[in-house]
Design an enzyme around this catalytic site. Structure first.
Site, PDB file in Angstrom:
ATOM      1  N   ASP A 135       0.784  -1.241   0.000  1.00 14.10           N
ATOM      2  CA  ASP A 135       0.000   0.000   0.000  1.00 14.10           C
ATOM      3  C   ASP A 135       0.817   1.294   0.000  1.00 14.10           C
ATOM      4  O   ASP A 135       0.280   2.367   0.179  1.00 14.10           O
ATOM      5  CB  ASP A 135      -1.052   0.016   1.117  1.00 14.10           C
ATOM      6  N   CYS A 195     -27.547  -5.340  -0.314  1.00 16.52           N
ATOM      7  CA  CYS A 195     -27.088  -4.818   0.980  1.00 16.52           C
ATOM      8  C   CYS A 195     -26.609  -3.369   0.841  1.00 16.52           C
ATOM      9  O   CYS A 195     -25.991  -3.009  -0.152  1.00 16.52           O
ATOM     10  CB  CYS A 195     -25.952  -5.697   1.494  1.00 16.52           C
ATOM     11  N   CYS A 218     -14.535  11.413   5.309  1.00 16.50           N
ATOM     12  CA  CYS A 218     -14.225  10.118   5.939  1.00 16.50           C
ATOM     13  C   CYS A 218     -13.373  10.313   7.205  1.00 16.50           C
ATOM     14  O   CYS A 218     -12.351  11.007   7.192  1.00 16.50           O
ATOM     15  CB  CYS A 218     -13.495   9.228   4.938  1.00 16.50           C
ATOM     16  N   CYS A 248     -17.674   1.103   8.515  1.00 14.53           N
ATOM     17  CA  CYS A 248     -18.235   0.556   7.275  1.00 14.53           C
ATOM     18  C   CYS A 248     -17.733  -0.852   7.002  1.00 14.53           C
ATOM     19  O   CYS A 248     -18.202  -1.511   6.072  1.00 14.53           O
ATOM     20  CB  CYS A 248     -17.971   1.479   6.090  1.00 14.53           C
TER      21      CYS A 248
HETATM   22  S1  SF4 Z   1     -19.576  -3.783   1.447  1.00 13.71           S
HETATM   23 FE1  SF4 Z   1     -21.368  -2.718   2.237  1.00 13.71          FE
HETATM   24  S2  SF4 Z   1     -23.010  -3.192   0.810  1.00 13.71           S
HETATM   25 FE2  SF4 Z   1     -21.369  -4.657   0.425  1.00 13.71          FE
HETATM   26  S3  SF4 Z   1     -21.939  -6.426   1.644  1.00 13.71           S
HETATM   27 FE3  SF4 Z   1     -20.552  -5.174   2.905  1.00 13.71          FE
HETATM   28  S4  SF4 Z   1     -21.922  -3.842   4.097  1.00 13.71           S
HETATM   29 FE4  SF4 Z   1     -23.137  -4.720   2.447  1.00 13.71          FE
HETATM   30  S1  SF4 Z   2     -17.640   4.405   8.032  1.00 10.73           S
HETATM   31 FE1  SF4 Z   2     -16.048   4.099   6.451  1.00 10.73          FE
HETATM   32  S2  SF4 Z   2     -16.381   5.763   5.003  1.00 10.73           S
HETATM   33 FE2  SF4 Z   2     -17.478   6.295   6.866  1.00 10.73          FE
HETATM   34  S3  SF4 Z   2     -16.108   7.536   8.037  1.00 10.73           S
HETATM   35 FE3  SF4 Z   2     -15.790   5.444   8.720  1.00 10.73          FE
HETATM   36  S4  SF4 Z   2     -14.111   4.639   7.441  1.00 10.73           S
HETATM   37 FE4  SF4 Z   2     -14.874   6.509   6.457  1.00 10.73          FE
END
Ligand code: SF4
Ligand code: SF4
Length: 353
Positions: A135, A195, A218, A248
């Site tokens: 990375d 999803c 973010c 997320c």
């Molecule tokens: S990346 Fe987001 S939309 Fe895709 S399966 Fe995971 S939670 Fe659901």
């Molecule tokens: S949930 Fe994912 S996109 Fe949203 S602030 Fe946190 S790291 Fe960033």
């Protein structure tokens, strides 16, 4: 698959990688989307992302004559943090990949060992190996990993492995040897389907659309790469994240399904690194900060950046016992820390009214 390709994948597994694959090289199919993303400013202050997009999107610009890319994944899934500590507003949350020593130090020697093996196997073609990246290079790692059949790119923009979810560090080795000739084109297996959990879970609404991340919103950008003030309107949404954010990913059903830890357990939950007491962090001077976080990713935002984040988290705690530490921080020599401490004090006092 060629016997060499099979041997490389087996060797990667023997070294300790949780996933490995090989793909033929081709320019990124996402160049137009990338250009639009840069043009819209969603790379925030990460100006280096806009530099030389041709090099970033075409592996042949990095290694002329490149024919194959070995892509590897190392899981950083470990046990979940104890909820009592994790949800304590007087403690900060650190993104999971940073729960320990810098992962580059773990992964690069593994990649180099794999590179040595390939060099030995190729014999006369020993100069075919260009570089091992974790990375730090310009490549689109997730797209390359998707092509090598390590997983698929989810709506949260992460590479999602069918065996390890998205808590997967990626690395790659570029080869001029045509190792991938019999691997063929991989069609990503797995999908997000209907999803949208990650989109709904993001505290700052950083996804303007599925598969698109606005870094300006973010928490990972705001708390790590961002060198300046955190916009005031976003501060209350950051909660107690002080370095990165995993929201997320942690809600993703693929991550929930694959909870088993990877084989190289280089991370573990240590409360004082993963969910440290916030007031204690505010007491660190520069020397103490460097000593406490030596060799860890938490050095990246430097003392001024991390303590800025700590002030925001304490402001969000609404707890009056945080006031003495914040009042001290409001007299810090660093203006960035002073301003965020003053904001946090106002937040707590307003909460008390
Ligand atoms: S990346 Fe987001 S939309 Fe895709 S399966 Fe995971 S939670 Fe659901
Ligand atoms: S949930 Fe994912 S996109 Fe949203 S602030 Fe946190 S790291 Fe960033």
């Amino acid at each position: 698959m060629t016997s060499l390709a099979t041997a490389i994948i087996e060797k990667a597994s023997a070294i300790g990688f949780d996933a490995a694959g090989i793909s033929p090289t081709a320019p990124s199919s996402r160049r137009a989307e990338f250009d639009r993303w840069i043009a819209s400013g969603m790379n925030a202050g990460m100006n280096w992302l806009a530099r030389d997009p041709q090099r970033r999107t075409d592996p042949a610009q990095i290694l002329p004559g490149v024919k194959s890319i070995v892509s590897v994944g190392l899981s950083y899934q470990v046990e979940d943090p104890p909820p009592l500590l994790w949800n304590d507003p007087l403690r900060g949350r650190v993104a999971r990949y940073a729960w320990g020593h810098d992962y580059h130090d773990e992964m690069l020697p593994m990649l180099e060992e794999l590179g040595e093996f390939i060099r030995h196997e190729l014999g006369a073609g020993a100069d075919a190996i260009s570089r091992c990246d974790v990375d730090t290079g310009p490549l689109f790692e997730r797209e390359i990993a998707e092509r090598a059949d390590l997983g698929f790119i989810g709506k949260n923009t992460m590479l999602i492995s069918r065996g390890f979810g998205s808590y997967l560090l990626l690395g790659e080795i570029l080869l001029t040897a045509n190792v991938a000739e019999e691997c063929g084109e991989n069609v990503p297996k797995g999908t997000c389907g209907n999803c949208e959990r990650c989109q709904a879970a993001c505290p700052t609404h950083a996804f303007p659309a599925p598969y698109i991340l606005d870094s300006r919103l973010c928490i990972s950008y705001l708390t790590i790469e961002n060198k300046g003030a955190i916009p005031e309107e976003l501060r209350p949404k950051i909660g107690n994240w002080i370095f990165g954010c995993d929201e997320c990913q942690s809600v993703c059903p693929w991550v929930k399904q694959f909870r088993k830890p990877g084989r190289q357990l280089f991370l573990k939950f240590d409360p004082e690194f993963c969910a440290p007491q916030l007031s204690a962090l505010l007491a660190l001077d520069d020397a103490a900060f460097k000593s406490r976080f030596a060799g860890t990713p938490l050095l990246r935002p430097k003392r001024r950046g991390l303590l800025r984040n700590v002030c925001v988290a304490l402001g969000n705690s609404g707890r009056r016992e945080a006031l003495p530490a914040l009042e001290c921080a409001a007299r810090d020599a660093e203006p960035l820390i002073r301003e965020h401490a003053e904001w946090a004090i106002r937040q707590i006092e307003n909460d008390a009214k």
